[in-house]
Design an enzyme around this catalytic site. Structure first.
Site, mmCIF file in Angstrom:
data_model
loop_
_atom_site.group_PDB
_atom_site.id
_atom_site.type_symbol
_atom_site.label_atom_id
_atom_site.label_comp_id
_atom_site.label_asym_id
_atom_site.label_seq_id
_atom_site.Cartn_x
_atom_site.Cartn_y
_atom_site.Cartn_z
ATOM 1 N N GLN B 237 25.775 34.920 6.013
ATOM 2 C CA GLN B 237 26.061 34.457 7.387
ATOM 3 C C GLN B 237 26.600 33.083 7.638
ATOM 4 O OE1 GLN B 237 21.549 36.048 8.784
ATOM 5 N NE2 GLN B 237 22.868 35.307 10.568
ATOM 6 N N ARG B 384 17.069 36.790 14.952
ATOM 7 C CA ARG B 384 17.695 37.031 16.408
ATOM 8 C C ARG B 384 17.187 36.096 17.253
ATOM 9 N NH1 ARG B 384 20.309 42.703 18.091
ATOM 10 N NH2 ARG B 384 21.459 41.936 19.802
ATOM 11 N N CYS B 385 17.413 34.803 16.830
ATOM 12 C CA CYS B 385 16.967 33.844 18.129
ATOM 13 C C CYS B 385 17.654 32.346 17.553
ATOM 14 C CB CYS B 385 15.541 33.657 18.293
ATOM 15 S SG CYS B 385 14.669 32.989 16.937
ATOM 16 N N GLU B 760 21.058 36.627 21.300
ATOM 17 C CA GLU B 760 19.776 36.649 21.028
ATOM 18 C C GLU B 760 18.786 36.434 22.185
ATOM 19 O OE1 GLU B 760 20.717 33.021 18.599
ATOM 20 O OE2 GLU B 760 20.883 34.349 16.595
#
Lengths: 283, 806
Positions: B237, B384-385, B760
């Site tokens: 990522q 996902r945040c 997110e």
């Protein structure tokens, strides 16, 4: 997630398959759809030296609806779902098959593999006990029929011997109302609890009832007492309660990620109560 | 100008710029199975590596015998810690300032820990050899409970830290303690709590789960011994960060390391960190001189690479009897597992958890976080945040509900009277953030009206009466959630990872015939960057998005950036893209002025061209300008039309939203049916509404999974009980609820295009919405708090404990 090395066979006939099993006694296994066995092999929990794939064996597929209903062991769950004849003759099969696994698995998974593996999580064994099905096994000494209700001994242990192949499943035309009720965490999951029920009525009273449940013991549970509790009643709340209580005496669930024993017993009670009510409503 | 000239509106539409629901350009290859993922890479002479992993959660390694494994035909090497030690690579630094064993050095600290790295010619020999490595373990006492880990006589987990009373984030007070992080005014909060009309106290646990991307982690390392260049393809990522870390660890100059992230099948934070598989693959490639591929299987992924959450959040919230919040106290016990390998900005050991005052105007607050070691897998990533923001949002959204119970108030009204008002923005929170913009009351009222909140409450009242009267066994819950995210890390002044400032970048080349190439320091894992960044640029420079190619992920070509996680791509790289575009446009204006023989200031921008003010028939399109920029001598200007922008954001962005979930619950079986889920998101300027909607669907579905069943569970022996997808809950289309999406638009005042990021938000806001619905269903029967995940048996247990089973 790779299996150990094994010899792979693809016989064309039951006789040929039996011969391979005989030549590698104790080291060979048959595989049907592979959805139970292959994952176990990939995890190396099952180490098979000789794998006998039945998919090219002729005569093991197909559904015959005549005096009895006969289903070839290699018939896939998808083929069960697609058969209008079967749906008309044994709608319980359709209702159950729709709740088994997911479309991809049903395209490969077979009824024979489902009932023969002896996995307590599989749906078909309980269903077969409810329908009082017979399993036809062929071995070196010929063929024999075993009642589904006598087939299961413990988890993954059945009365099929290592040198026998399950070739067909058969049962009488089921009569009366039916229901297959299943609680699960998600599509493709084994049941937290599932119930198969067939009920016939005469004169507004239950004349016969067959009740079986899945994944609540190390074998499927067909409860004679549970069915008997309904017979001669109008399937009212007291009768259902008695049937549920009888079943609860026969199940023996264990704790796992689905939940503790007390939870499973309550879900079993609710699921069975609903299945009986729905079956009665269809009588 | 004539009838053939497209109108202004037609030209705007043709760009497919900001606000266009342009179809995702990536999907043509993804939906046809033509993506190019790490495991699709095949190289001549490539070999395969995989790990022997620990069966035990805590054990001393007495010996490792690899004789039999090495004898398997095709096995090339078996690496142990002792083989890496001379290179100093048997341990590696984590992004959180701790260090982590690459291969077990004397002991193992979690089940699934890497012990040996086997390299073989093919995957089959490899699998056989893994079985034959004999590890002699001596089992040690296991600690899986962070509170027990902090008891005086708890087993010592990290013997390597013996005697170290200082860690990367200050003092360590116990042998299993990692850090204590404190913010806010503790005496002031304690005084408020002591004198408050009402204080609600609760322990809120956000259980351990896992990002579980569809594609697991993996890499291919290839050391070219001729030119000394290391190429590393991987599921990264943050490819540039990997390059820098690889250079620092190996001593290879950064110019001789190329890191490539090809297509990535979901990241969700799982692919931010550095894993032993990368190190071992690189070493194995250097040792063997051949490319080495390492790909996790699903069990490896769920057992060993980064988990998320596992926060025990103890809270006190003080209020007046009218419901005005006067103070918030929060102490977190953070279970980090065996190594502190969370991927937060370095100065924030608990990420941005200090957003835990949420969307409310809370005058004073105190936050303390203690990080603790246990015998569980390392991680603690932002699934996902933004960093620890889901935990913070869940905490405050549970505390608000608990306070509403204490006050006997409607929880929607309690939120309303405590929201930060529109006129208070920019708003300085008690724990140190400057919220950039918001209009919470408008969003909340819109949401409540959309779901017909009053009617739902009336229905619920009737349902409770029916339940009590024995007419039904079904209960109804209304789950409210209002969240404020903090994304877009972040300003270099306070956001860095291991000293690397969290800016991002965009480099644009306009080709002579008017199409363009833009490269960014981020990397899409499914977000659709190739679609949306082209849209930002299309609007900025007047070139149709369809003629703009976006490239990311190759460190040899992309400008340096910190990668994609924490919803930072649009807030940071999106800003860089807009600003680089403006540089292009500024030069284009000079070129147009020369071509049109007017002064720069006599021109105005019109969609895709510069027009002489007041003379609409005199203009130069970007296409014409692009050609001229290369092929016409323009006095005082270099040829070409290129720009680069490195953007250091002045502040974070603060997306917000209002989510409402309605749920019917069977009190006897614990089965919960999601009847409806309404999601209002305010992410500022909306780049691509269709992609936003897709992001909301995806994030809400992950929130649904987490709230309703997904967990990484361990038994007392530290065995991972949920390492396959049979038990680790990933919803299928069948379980996934229907979502109704909605929005308001409150642009970020400091972002060049006003965008805030959205990917997110639905996870942050969704988890409390689902969980609060479960709690709300049982509120009339006395439930205050029950921990997630709310799977069937745990919901059943709530009913059981409340005596609802008779």
């Amino acid at each position: 997630m790779i299996t150990n090395a094994f010899e792979y066979y693809r016989p064309k006939s039951v006789a040929e398959a039996l011969k391979i099993l005989g030549e590698h006694e104790g080291e060979a296994r048959v595989v049907a759809g592979g959805h139970s066995l292959i994952p176990m092999m990939k995890l190396r929990m099952a180490q098979i030296s000789h794998l006998v794939d039945l998919q090219d064996v002729s005569g093991l597929k197909g559904i015959t609806v005549s005096d009895r209903i006969v289903i070839g062991a290699m018939t896939t769950q998808a083929e069960l779902l697609a058969s209008r004849e079967l749906a008309a003759a044994a709608p319980l099969m359709l209702e159950a098959a729709l709740q088994i696994a997911d479309p991809q698995v049903r395209n490969m998974g077979t009824i024979g593999g489902n009932v023969a593996n002896g996995d307590p999580g599989n749906d078909m064994p309980g269903l077969m006990q409810c329908l009082d099905a017979s399993f036809t096994l062929v071995g070196p000494d010929g063929s024999r029929d075993v009642k589904a209700r006598d087939f299961y001994q413990a988890a993954y242990f059945t009365s099929r011997t290592d040198d026998e192949i399950l070739v067909a499943i058969s049962f009488e035309h089921p009569k009366g109302g039916y229901a297959y009720e299943k609680q699960k965490r998600k599509i493709g999951d084994y049941a937290t609890a599932a119930a198969a029920v067939q009920i016939t009525a005469a004169g507004g009273m239950v004349s016969a009832a067959s009740v079986a449940m899945t994944n609540l013991s190390d074998v499927p549970v067909w409860s004679a007492a549970s069915g008997a509790a309904l017979v001669g009643t109008t399937c009212g709340p007291d009768a259902v309660k008695a049937a549920v209580e009888a079943m609860l005496k026969d199940i023996n669930p264990g704790e796992d990620n689905r939940g503790p024993v007390a939870f499973k017993r309550q879900v079993a009670a609710v699921v069975l109560g609903r299945a009986i009510a729905r079956a009665w409503s269809r009588v | 100008m004539n009838d053939q000239t497209p109108t202004h509106d037609e030209r705007v539409a043709g760009l497919k710029g900001l606000g266009s629901s342009r179809k995702r350009v990536e999907d043509a290859r993804f939906t046809q199975g033509k993506g190019n993922y790490v495991d699709d890479i095949k190289m001549a002479g490539m070999v395969y590596g995989d790990f022997v992993r620990s069966q035990y959660a805590h054990a001393r390694i007495k010996s490792v015998d690899s004789t039999a494994a090495k004898a398997v035909p095709g096995v090339i090497a078996v690496l142990l810690a002792a083989d890496l030690a001379p290179l100093g690579l048997h341990w590696m630094p984590t992004l959180a300032g701790d260090k982590q064993m690459v291969l077990a050095d004397g002991k193992v600290l979690f089940q699934g820990q890497e012990i040996a790295f086997v390299v073989a010619e093919d995957k089959y020999a490899l699998a056989d050899a893994l079985e034959l490595v004999v590890v002699d373990y001596e089992e040690l006492p296991v600690v899986v409970d962070p509170f027990k880990a902090m008891l005086p006589d708890a087993p010592v987990l990290r013997e390597d830290l013996a005697g170290q009373t200082k860690g990367a984030h200050g003092e360590r007070v116990h042998h299993n303690h990692i850090f204590r992080w404190e913010l806010g005014d503790k005496p002031a909060v304690e005084a408020v709590v002591a004198d408050a009309d009402v204080v609600a106290e609760e322990m809120v646990y956000y259980h351990r789960t896992h990002p579980c991307p569809l594609e697991t982690c993996g890499c291919v390392a290839s050391m070219d011994k001729i030119n000394g260049k290391l190429t590393l393809w991987g599921t990264f990522q943050a490819p540039h960060v990997v390059r820098t870390v690889a250079s620092l660890l190996s001593g290879i100059p950064e110019s001789n390391i190329r890191v490539v992230s090809p297509d990535i099948g979901g990241g969700f934070g799982n692919k931010v960190g550095v894993y032993p598989g990368y190190i071992c693959s690189i070493v194995a490639s250097i040792v063997t001189g051949r490319p080495v591929k390492w790909i996790e299987d699903r069990m490896d992924n769920l057992m060993a690479t980064a988990f998320a959450r596992d926060y025990w959040m103890d809270g006190k919230i003080a209020a007046t009897k009218e419901g005005k919040i006067t103070g918030l106290w929060c102490h977190v016990t953070a279970d980090h597992g065996a190594f502190d390998a969370c991927a937060d900005p370095t100065k924030f050991p608990a990420g941005f958890f200090n957003i835990c005052t949420g969307s409310y105007d809370i005058p004073v607050a105190w936050l303390g976080v203690d990080g603790v070691y246990t015998n569980k897998a390392p991680g603690g990533v932002a699934y996902r945040c933004s960093f620890r923001v889901t935990e913070a949002a869940y905490f405050i959204e549970r505390m608000i509900e608990v306070l509403a119970i204490k006050l006997n108030m409607d929880a929607a009204e309690l939120r309303r009277i405590n929201f930060i008002r529109k006129d208070q923005f920019p708003y300085n929170s008690a724990l140190g953030w400057e919220y950039d913009s918001g209009d919470y009351h408008t969003a909340w009222d819109k949401a409540l009206k959309a779901v017909n909140y009053d009617a739902l409450r009336a229905e619920q009242t009737q349902r409770v009466a029916d339940f009590k009267a024995g007419k039904t066994r079904s209960l109804m819950g209304i789950g409210l959630s209002f969240f404020t995210e903090i994304v877009g890390a972040g300003p270099i002044k306070n956001c860095d990872i291991l000293g690397m400032g969290m800016f991002d970048s965009c480099e644009i080349r306009i080709h002579p015939t008017g199409s363009a190439l833009a490269r960014l320091g981020t990397i899409s894992q499914g977000q659709g960057h190739a679609t949306t960044f082209a849209q930002i640029l299309a609007t900025e420079i007047g070139i149709p998005a369809d003629q703009i190619v976006i490239e990311e992920g190759d460190t040899d070509t992309a400008p340096y950036g910190l990668g994609t996680y924490g919803s930072r791509s649009t807030p940071v790289a999106g800003a860089a893209t807009a600003l680089a575009g403006r540089k292009i446009r500024a030069k284009a204006q000079m070129i147009a002025a020369y071509l049109l023989e007017v002064h720069d200031n006599d021109l105005e921008w019109d969609v895709d061209r510069f027009v002489v003010k007041g003379v609409p028939e005199r203009f130069k399109t970007m296409k014409e300008i692009a050609y001229a920029s290369y092929h016409q001598a323009i006095p005082g200007l270099e040829p070409g039309l290129e720009a680069v922008s490195y953007y250091d954001p002045p502040n974070m962005t603060y997306p917000f939203g209002a989510y409402i979930c309605v749920m019917d619950i069977d009190a006897d079986t614990g089965v919960a049916d999601i009847r409806s889920f309404y999601a209002l998101d305010d992410c500022g300027t909306r780049i691509n509404p269709m992609i936003i909607e897709g992001q909301v669907h995806g994030g809400a579905t992950e929130a649904f999974a987490i709230a309703m069943g997904q967990e990484i569970a361990y038994d007392e022996m530290g065995n991972n009980k949920s390492a396959t997808l049979m038990d680790f809950f990933i919803p299928t289309a069948w379980e996934t609820p229907h979502y109704t999406t909605d929005h308001t638009v409150t642009p970020s005042p400091h972002h060049p295009i006003g965008a805030k990021g959205v990917g997110e938000s639905p996870n942050v806001g969704g988890v409390p919405a689902f969980s609060n619905a479960v709690h709300d269903a049982f509120r009339p029967f006395g439930l205050t708090q029950s921990h997630m995940p709310h799977d069937h048996w745990r919901i059943w247990r709530i009913a059981e404990q409340l005596g609802l089973h008779g």
